[in-house]
Design a protein around this motif. Structure first.
Motif, PDB file in Angstrom:
ATOM      1  N   GLU A   1       0.801  -1.228   0.000  1.00 51.24           N
ATOM      2  CA  GLU A   1       0.000   0.000   0.000  1.00 51.24           C
ATOM      3  C   GLU A   1       0.839   1.287   0.000  1.00 51.24           C
ATOM      4  O   GLU A   1       0.450   2.270  -0.642  1.00 51.24           O
ATOM      5  N   PRO A   2       1.991   1.325   0.698  1.00 47.49           N
ATOM      6  CA  PRO A   2       2.771   2.584   0.700  1.00 47.49           C
ATOM      7  C   PRO A   2       3.473   2.903  -0.619  1.00 47.49           C
ATOM      8  O   PRO A   2       4.099   3.960  -0.717  1.00 47.49           O
ATOM      9  N   GLY A   3       3.424   1.997  -1.600  1.00 51.89           N
ATOM     10  CA  GLY A   3       3.950   2.342  -2.924  1.00 51.89           C
ATOM     11  C   GLY A   3       5.454   2.252  -3.118  1.00 51.89           C
ATOM     12  O   GLY A   3       6.024   3.055  -3.863  1.00 51.89           O
ATOM     13  N   PRO A   4       6.131   1.273  -2.496  1.00 53.91           N
ATOM     14  CA  PRO A   4       7.583   1.179  -2.679  1.00 53.91           C
ATOM     15  C   PRO A   4       7.953   0.651  -4.065  1.00 53.91           C
ATOM     16  O   PRO A   4       7.164  -0.038  -4.699  1.00 53.91           O
TER      17      PRO A   4
ATOM     18  N   SER B   1       7.379  -0.239 -10.308  1.00 52.68           N
ATOM     19  CA  SER B   1       6.699   0.717  -9.422  1.00 52.68           C
ATOM     20  C   SER B   1       5.200   0.764  -9.671  1.00 52.68           C
ATOM     21  O   SER B   1       4.482   1.433  -8.936  1.00 52.68           O
ATOM     22  N   TRP B   2       4.737   0.101 -10.702  1.00 56.77           N
ATOM     23  CA  TRP B   2       3.320   0.175 -11.054  1.00 56.77           C
ATOM     24  C   TRP B   2       2.596  -1.047 -10.508  1.00 56.77           C
ATOM     25  O   TRP B   2       2.451  -2.063 -11.187  1.00 56.77           O
TER      26      TRP B   2
ATOM     27  N   HIS C   1      10.823   5.252  -3.250  1.00 59.04           N
ATOM     28  CA  HIS C   1       9.640   5.547  -4.067  1.00 59.04           C
ATOM     29  C   HIS C   1      10.099   6.319  -5.292  1.00 59.04           C
ATOM     30  O   HIS C   1      10.751   7.367  -5.151  1.00 59.04           O
ATOM     31  N   HIS C   2       9.769   5.820  -6.460  1.00 62.71           N
ATOM     32  CA  HIS C   2      10.309   6.400  -7.688  1.00 62.71           C
ATOM     33  C   HIS C   2       9.505   7.614  -8.152  1.00 62.71           C
ATOM     34  O   HIS C   2       8.283   7.564  -8.207  1.00 62.71           O
ATOM     35  N   HIS C   3      10.216   8.700  -8.481  1.00 61.58           N
ATOM     36  CA  HIS C   3       9.592   9.915  -9.018  1.00 61.58           C
ATOM     37  C   HIS C   3       9.986  10.147 -10.469  1.00 61.58           C
ATOM     38  O   HIS C   3       9.826  11.250 -10.977  1.00 61.58           O
TER      39      HIS C   3
ATOM     40  N   GLU D   1       3.160   7.395  -9.184  1.00 62.86           N
ATOM     41  CA  GLU D   1       4.083   6.257  -9.067  1.00 62.86           C
ATOM     42  C   GLU D   1       4.664   6.084  -7.664  1.00 62.86           C
ATOM     43  O   GLU D   1       4.845   4.955  -7.215  1.00 62.86           O
ATOM     44  N   PRO D   2       4.960   7.167  -6.934  1.00 61.46           N
ATOM     45  CA  PRO D   2       5.535   6.989  -5.590  1.00 61.46           C
ATOM     46  C   PRO D   2       4.565   6.463  -4.529  1.00 61.46           C
ATOM     47  O   PRO D   2       4.974   6.233  -3.400  1.00 61.46           O
ATOM     48  N   GLY D   3       3.284   6.310  -4.874  1.00 65.36           N
ATOM     49  CA  GLY D   3       2.373   5.655  -3.938  1.00 65.36           C
ATOM     50  C   GLY D   3       1.813   6.493  -2.803  1.00 65.36           C
ATOM     51  O   GLY D   3       1.586   5.988  -1.704  1.00 65.36           O
TER      52      GLY D   3
ATOM     53  N   HIS E   1       2.307   8.083   3.138  1.00 66.50           N
ATOM     54  CA  HIS E   1       2.119   6.728   2.611  1.00 66.50           C
ATOM     55  C   HIS E   1       1.551   5.864   3.725  1.00 66.50           C
ATOM     56  O   HIS E   1       2.141   5.777   4.801  1.00 66.50           O
TER      57      HIS E   1
END
Lengths: 189, 189
Positions: free
Chosen positions: A27-30, A48-49, A168-170, B27-29, B168
């Protein structure tokens, strides 16, 4: 690019992660790694998707496009491992993202430790603090969007990596690392 | 719970965000808000289950379950706004998550600023640093999983909130706030 000898498959030093808690890791999007294995050959990509779809059994959606080398293995075996890396191995994660399994054995080239999974043929990634063994559950939207729905059938955590900080990717190699933790009075699960 | 008078719809002080950069925000969640409007009544929910599906036009998948009050409005209007809040309004985000549009007008109760969107009927949320106007593109997996695929048709950023730090969710009101930024040599978009 000299290929190093592949490391041996290591005995599993990981601990059970209850399936009901899996969502708290995705859930936190790592940035995560997706490991596959086809015909005895393991591969790993950076991803990341992805998102949670259901709590329990945990369902995860992710995008793996036809252009990704992992696509064929994921379709053929209908199994994979989602492994979550901490910031300490961020450089390795980027190297994994910058290269293709078409050209190199990434497990060997980046000195990653394969650990035998319990329910799937793809290996766990020993360096990651969470590993989720997944089976492909729904391919309805694969042709249109590369959207797979996975069911997590077994989950592991590394007891030596508590409080791991994820990345987390930007875009274009820019990442934000987990910072401060806060707790607010929430009724949300 | 005394309902405050709803704030007026405010003129748009936001700036264009190019559609090609939208993925860098999702993308970073981060925890996001999902705003809808049906029959002149706006509502907003908190959401962590979302992911990018394609770069451009930007496609976003998200889970809105039938139990969520926003579900009916999203199905009926096929439009929404995804708004990204910074940590400064984390408490408001949790209040939004703890309550239902069935019971209260959340925009009024939490003193949120409605800004008129350009392409959809749902309002932009003035307090958020990014607002994405979305149309529902694909409902194939809505019945099965509550999985909507949205197309972002217009995107906005708040020039006064540069370098906003997102939150997050790790479950039960525990959040991690964006920390350190790092840049690594990546070929990944």
């Amino acid at each position: 690019m000299s290929a190093k000898p592949a490391r041996r498959v290591k005995a599993n030093p990981l601990r059970d992660l209850p399936l009901a808690k899996v969502y708290q890791t995705i859930e936190p999007g790592p940035v995560v790694l997706l490991a596959t294995a086809e015909g005895g050959r393991a591969n790993v990509m950076a991803m990341s998707w992805h998102m949670m779809v259901d709590f329990e059994p945990p369902l995860i959606a992710c995008i793996v496009s036809e252009g990704d080398y992992s696509f064929a293995a994921l379709c053929a075996t209908r199994e994979c491992v989602i492994a979550i890396p901490a910031v300490e191995i961020a450089e390795t994660v980027v190297k994994i993202g910058n290269s293709s399994g078409r050209d190199i054995d990434k497990f060997a080239a980046f000195d990653l430790t394969k650990i035998k999974a319990k329910r799937v043929s793809a290996p766990l990634v020993g360096e990651c603090f969470v590993n989720l063994e997944c089976k492909v559950k729904d391919t309805t939207l694969v042709d249109k969007y590369g959207l797979f729905i996975l069911e997590v059938v077994k989950a592991w955590q590394d007891p030596k990596q508590r409080h791991a900080r994820t990345i987390h990717h930007h875009g274009y190699g820019r990442f934000v690392v987990d910072g401060e933790r806060i707790t607010l009075k929430s009724r949300m699960r």
